[in-house]
Design an enzyme around this catalytic site. Structure first.
Site: not given
Length: 713
Positions: A84, A219, A648
């Site tokens: 992402h 991810d 992240s």
């Protein structure tokens, strides 16, 4: 249990809670809580984590493109981050004919890696506390004079650093301005896409599983840093070579055990752990619910279109994910704040502080008064900002309004005009005026319904009917330059933006009669005149008191070890691999496996479909060295690390500093950890390195990348 054991448990339990970091922690890497880290199982020293004078783990950790975190995992500058985080770059290289979002992308060698103009990575070369220099001379000044001197001192401190051409110094306050730190940053500008799994792996579970455990998401994506022939930062050039890092992370594929020590190294964005109870109460009951409501309306309309139209799905993919991400996060945050009794806990802590230092009562009383006075303006601000952000037609209109104001003030030159046109072109590239008319119509109705009349422009109540709005907005849009559907000077802003802006003065005259501009201007003017000024005035007073309250907490509570709130600077957080018990009779394990992916697998579903090759690998149990003691491939795991947005893509490391996971999310029941970390619920979620390497090796057959890495078995 006999009485002796009951008493022993009563004595031990509070000690265990304190040992488990009941306050969380996002520690400045030059000021690590090394003793506790070693008590929890760390085998390396704090110097091995951060040392400005010689290679250390910090030399393998970068801020990726100004937002996420990434880490170097090979001696040739191979960079790992989240799918992402790289989504925008994957999207920009995709088309309906060449759909890397759906099919994935894997370079066959370095020659096949794709450039990404404008993408940067930042290394932190050094961190220095400069509080004394920045606050020098401010002790007896009022707030305005003090801030002016602080700004002057910051510039003086910056000027004192001797920098290379590719370096910069960023100075940021922590503890609400009670301390200051300087960060010396090296920026690299040639970052190329190396590999990414298809979204069916990288976004598996998509919106349904976002912020939720158990997760089964791969991810991750891979990039590479390039440098000039001297290993220094350089603009993109075909002559650049792979960057040779001072340090890269060995990748561990050892099995994990519950309570194993872990630490996360990255760039957490923003937390507010030290707010007074009244502030948390306003977030929980007023501002979060307002923002949730606005985004729910926008997401419903976008989702319906994206499910039925492939071009819209690709065009809006990154945008939708961004809107949905915080929509769901805020929902979890509200529930978590309530469940953890965050307001009650804050109130009890405030009473404890007051008992030790009665002067704190005055500060808290003043904060209570200010927050209550600010409340209606803050709520209006939440609705206005979310409506104008999520109705892109209004967002575009506000960009044009800013341009008009700057032009008439004589602030537009060739350079700023080019920058403005480039910014607009980027927006139009992923904008569907007809679709957004539906979003705008609904959000105008919501704003008219939810906003007190004293905050609204004249005649705005006529927009309360969303169905009538749609016909009105459609009529406006077809004729408007703003939406890219109407023409000016024989062109549209989508097809020939240079022609549209060839005569700015005439364009502005045209824009002033544009009904979209007129309504957006009326909304903005009304908001600015009735809400923003008063909100900001009160917020300035709150900020002054919050700085004082922070200092009072640190001076009064000698038993608490304080860490600064996150502010997008490099931090370390640590904890243990651990499952959770978030609700009555609900118990989560710490690890998920490929079998769980197949249990969720729904052929053809946009969230839970998986590629046929992954199914075949599962059926054949072709796992190689990536299976764990269960015989299955581990996919995701949870731990008690205190993370937030910006973490992240952060590396999760073991006791020896080896990479064991890639941080990408938090457990929904613990998303309130930005405001109130609670060890019962707060869990970060990571992709297991075994799953990453399994996908790279077995699924993508990119063994050339595996050979670059140092694998710890």
């Amino acid at each position: 249990m006999n009485r002796k054991n009951i008493l022993l448990s009563a004595i031990l339990f509070p000690a265990v809670m304190a040992f488990a970091q009941q306050y969380g922690g996002m520690w400045i890497p030059t000021e690590l809580n090394e003793k506790e880290m070693k008590d929890l199982g760390m085998k390396i020293s704090a110097k091995q984590i951060f040392d400005p004078s010689k290679p250390s783990i910090k030399d393998a950790v970068v801020q990726f493109n100004g937002g996420c975190t990434a880490e170097i995992i090979s001696p040739q500058g191979l960079l790992l981050t989240n799918h992402h985080c790289g989504y925008g770059q994957i999207q920009r290289h995709s088309s309906v004919q060449n759909d890397y979002l759906s099919n994935g992308f894997w370079a066959k060698d370095m020659n096949g890696e794709l450039s990404n103009p404008g993408v940067t990575v930042d290394f932190i070369a050094d961190i220095k506390e400069i509080t004394a220099q920045v606050l020098a001379g401010t002790q007896n000044l009022d707030e305005k004079a003090s801030q002016a001197l602080i700004n002057q001192n910051i510039e003086t401190v910056k000027a004192g650093f001797k920098l290379e051409p590719w370096q910069k110094v960023v100075i940021k306050p922590v503890y609400y301005g009670n301390k200051y730190y300087a960060h010396v940053i090296d920026t690299y500008k040639d970052v190329r896409l190396v590999g990414a799994p298809p979204s069916s792996i990288g976004k598996f579970g998509s919106d349904t599983d976002n912020w939720v455990w158990p997760r089964h998401t791969g991810d991750f994506s891979l990039f590479r840093i390039y440098a000039d022939k001297n290993n220094k930062p350089a603009e993109y050039s075909k002559d650049n070579i792979p960057y040779k890092p001072k340090h890269f992370l060995p990748v561990s594929i050892k099995d994990k055990q519950e309570n194993d020590f872990t630490f996360v190294f990255g760039f957490p964005g923003r937390t507010t752990e030290y707010l007074p109870a009244i502030a948390v109460e306003k977030v929980m009951l007023e501002t979060d619910p307002a923002m949730i409501e606005v985004r729910a309306v926008a997401l419903k309309i976008l989702n319906e279109k994206m499910r039925t139209d492939a071009e819209t799905r690709i065009k809006y993919a990154s945008k939708y994910a961004s809107v949905a991400n915080y929509h769901k996060k805020w929902i979890g945050e509200v529930e978590g704040l309530k469940k953890s009794d965050a307001v009650g806990k804050k109130k009890r802590y405030e009473q404890t502080l007051i008992a030790k230092n009665p002067q704190i009562k005055t500060t808290i009383d003043q904060l209570n008064t200010l927050y209550n006075e600010q409340s209606p303006y803050s709520l209006n601000r939440s609705y206005y900002s979310e409506v104008t952000r999520n109705a892109e037609t209004l967002s575009l209109a506000n960009q044009y309004i800013n341009f008009m104001n700057s032009y008439e003030a004589g602030k537009i030159n060739d350079q700023t005009l080019t920058a403005f046109k480039n910014r607009l072109s980027g927006t139009y590239q992923n904008y569907n005026g007809e679709l957004d008319a539906k979003v705008t119509a609904q959000l105008l109705a919501l704003y008219a319904e939810k906003t007190p009349e004293k905050f609204l422009p004249a005649n705005f109540s006529q927009l309360k009917d969303a169905n009538k709005n749609l016909a009105t907005v459609e009529n406006w849009s077809k004729k408007s330059v703003v939406t890219g559907r109407g023409t000016f000077n024989g062109a549209t802003a989508v097809t020939d933006i240079d022609k549209v802006f060839a005569n700015p003065a005439q364009l502005i005259k045209n824009l002033k009669s544009d009904p979209i501009i007129q309504w957006a201007s009326a909304m903005k003017d009304s908001y600015m005149s009735t809400s923003e000024g008063k909100y900001s005035e009160l917020q300035n007073q709150i900020d002054v008191l919050q700085k004082k309250f922070m200092a009072q907490q640190m001076e009064t509570d000698k038993d608490r070890k304080f860490f600064p709130d996150a502010n997008s600077t490099l931090r370390v957080t640590y904890g243990q691999v651990k499952g959770s018990n978030p609700r009555d009779a609900v118990s989560y394990g710490y690890q998920t496996h490929l079998e769980g992916v197949m249990e969720k697998y729904v052929p053809g579903d946009y969230e839970f479909d998986v590629p046929a090759k992954l199914v075949n690998l599962y059926n054949a149990k072709d796992y190689g060295m990536y299976k764990d003691k269960t015989g299955d491939v581990p996919v995701n795991f949870t731990a008690t690390n205190h993370t937030t947005g910006g973490n992240s893509g952060s590396p999760t490391l073991d006791a020896h500093g080896n990479l064991i996971g890639l941080n990408f999310d938090r457990q929904w029941e613990g998303t309130m950890s930005d405001i109130n970390f609670d060890p019962r619920f707060s869990r970060n979620i990571m992709v297991d390195t075994k799953y990453i390497l399994f996908i790279v090796d077995k699924y993508a057959d990119a063994k050339w990348l595996i050979k670059e890495m140092k694998i710890v078995k």
